[in-house]
Motif scaffolding. Sequence first.
Motif, PDB file in Angstrom:
ATOM      1  N   SER A 162       0.817  -1.227   0.000  1.00 48.82           N
ATOM      2  CA  SER A 162       0.000   0.000   0.000  1.00 48.82           C
ATOM      3  C   SER A 162       0.849   1.274   0.000  1.00 48.82           C
ATOM      4  N   PRO A 163       1.873   1.403   0.871  1.00 46.01           N
ATOM      5  CA  PRO A 163       2.729   2.583   0.721  1.00 46.01           C
ATOM      6  C   PRO A 163       3.564   2.547  -0.548  1.00 46.01           C
ATOM      7  N   GLN A 164       3.901   1.341  -1.036  1.00 46.16           N
ATOM      8  CA  GLN A 164       4.643   1.234  -2.290  1.00 46.16           C
ATOM      9  C   GLN A 164       3.808   1.752  -3.458  1.00 46.16           C
ATOM     10  N   ILE A 165       2.524   1.459  -3.435  1.00 48.36           N
ATOM     11  CA  ILE A 165       1.630   1.944  -4.483  1.00 48.36           C
ATOM     12  C   ILE A 165       1.581   3.467  -4.501  1.00 48.36           C
TER      13      ILE A 165
ATOM     14  N   LEU B 204       1.973   0.854 -11.032  1.00 45.59           N
ATOM     15  CA  LEU B 204       1.094   0.663  -9.883  1.00 45.59           C
ATOM     16  C   LEU B 204       0.546  -0.762  -9.856  1.00 45.59           C
ATOM     17  N   VAL B 205       0.064  -1.231 -10.998  1.00 50.56           N
ATOM     18  CA  VAL B 205      -0.535  -2.565 -11.082  1.00 50.56           C
ATOM     19  C   VAL B 205       0.473  -3.638 -10.700  1.00 50.56           C
ATOM     20  N   PHE B 206       1.690  -3.552 -11.239  1.00 48.58           N
ATOM     21  CA  PHE B 206       2.676  -4.596 -10.966  1.00 48.58           C
ATOM     22  C   PHE B 206       3.286  -4.451  -9.570  1.00 48.58           C
ATOM     23  N   THR B 207       3.264  -3.263  -8.999  1.00 49.85           N
ATOM     24  CA  THR B 207       3.685  -3.101  -7.613  1.00 49.85           C
ATOM     25  C   THR B 207       2.705  -3.810  -6.681  1.00 49.85           C
TER      26      THR B 207
ATOM     27  N   ILE C 126       1.747 -11.343  -4.729  1.00 49.80           N
ATOM     28  CA  ILE C 126       2.411 -12.608  -5.084  1.00 49.80           C
ATOM     29  C   ILE C 126       3.406 -13.039  -4.016  1.00 49.80           C
ATOM     30  N   CYS C 127       4.112 -12.072  -3.416  1.00 47.78           N
ATOM     31  CA  CYS C 127       5.155 -12.457  -2.459  1.00 47.78           C
ATOM     32  C   CYS C 127       4.582 -13.099  -1.206  1.00 47.78           C
TER      33      CYS C 127
ATOM     34  N   LEU D 284      10.014  -3.462 -12.412  1.00 48.19           N
ATOM     35  CA  LEU D 284      10.029  -2.451 -11.356  1.00 48.19           C
ATOM     36  C   LEU D 284       9.010  -2.782 -10.273  1.00 48.19           C
ATOM     37  N   GLY D 285       7.799  -3.155 -10.684  1.00 41.54           N
ATOM     38  CA  GLY D 285       6.756  -3.466  -9.722  1.00 41.54           C
ATOM     39  C   GLY D 285       7.058  -4.715  -8.909  1.00 41.54           C
TER      40      GLY D 285
END
Length: 459
Positions: A166-169, A302-305, A311-312, A358-359
């Motif tokens: 969420s903060p990464q987004i 944003l989507v891949f972040t 996924i992790c 990147l994401g």
Amino acid sequence: MSTPEDSSLTPTGMIATETDRRRVVFATVVGTTVEWYDFFIYAQAAALVFAALFFEPAGEGVGQILSYATIGISFLFRPLGAFLAGHFGDKHGRRVVLMWTLILMGAATTLVGVLPTFATIGAMAPILLILLRILQGVSAGGEWGGAVLMAVEHAPKTKRGLFGSSPQIGVPLGMLLASGIMALVALPGEEFFLSWGWRIPFLFSFALILVGYYIRRRVEESPVFTEIAERAEATKNPVGKLFRHFTLLVILAALIFAGNNAVGYMTTGGFITGYATNPDGPLALPREQVLLAVTGSAVTWLVFTWLGGWICDKIGRRTTYIVGWVALLIGIAALFPLVNTGDIGLLFLGLALLTVGLGLTYGPQAALYSELFPASIRFSGVSISYAIGAIFGGAFAPTIAQGLVQATGTTVSVQIYLSTVVVLGLIATLLLRDRTGIPLGPDHEEEQAASPIRGLSKV
């Protein structure tokens, strides 16, 4: 006896209700979006107008390098922000630090919007610009660690990656907002943009800070720090303890972020924008079209972040990173061949492909970092590792890229540079154990302090 780590305590782990969970996630997203909007607005302006407005006597080529260098200068002061935030965050809590970093960033950004140019006050203009950029760097150095810990330490252990994303987004959202608004103010034309249109995004920051401040005030302190405070176990010198026992871990964690950050600053740092729009360059594409392409790539980032964070939780932080590094190397190989076609659609495709890796190497970072360090020094560990990684990675990436292109006349040199940094990040990842799901509370300090580095029992 149940502990704060038992995800069975409530339906949402450490958070009492669904409303509280949404509030934490929303607050971390909004707060980091505002912070990074401010940071990226500066980077966009540095690529587009600061060379002409603040460094004109240096000439076009040198002026652009100096303009990019001011982006990097702020990174040198991120460790100062990280040290201060880590010290106070581990002693007095995550929440109070986040309030002050937000205010500092907003004030510095708003003041850039009213700053006189070189034509008005001479050499004082770039000096004041650099001072305000330094304040942005101090703020950014303290912001990230607090935001990710508020998200991850509130999360159930099976959803730390998702909560931590969420903060990464907020970072791609900040870039999306920054490049979108900059594209809008560029539409009326060159004269409007250079005269005062570029100031509008900086002044808009004042309103965003008020919104972010209000939202962050409504979020409770991290449950991990609350437990530390109740036990009166806050470390007197968390930074000193960090470097006495975990120096190698900080270096490896910094290298992991450096690989992602160097590549990310090809877009967020404005290099691609400046390279593609330079009227004397090989492409000379319209400014507004390139900005819109960068804005579009922020959406895919944003989507891949978010996907990386989700996924992790399923396959582990380390495995997700390895997949991400491979994707990033592929994206680097494709980026400049697509950009150099001069086709705006292919330029966007190149940026979008880059955001896959990147994401996948940014979404899991909050959870990865939080699980690396013991609770009593966690704020210091994640903040300082992030700040050092930013110096090794994105600090001068646009400046280095610009210098390489001018020295070699080709973007191949930039591809080699970026690939090297990514490979170093991959090696650092391979040296770490996967600690997905490790307990985060202060009653598990001994387990947390056991070395996460493969082949070592202690750091």
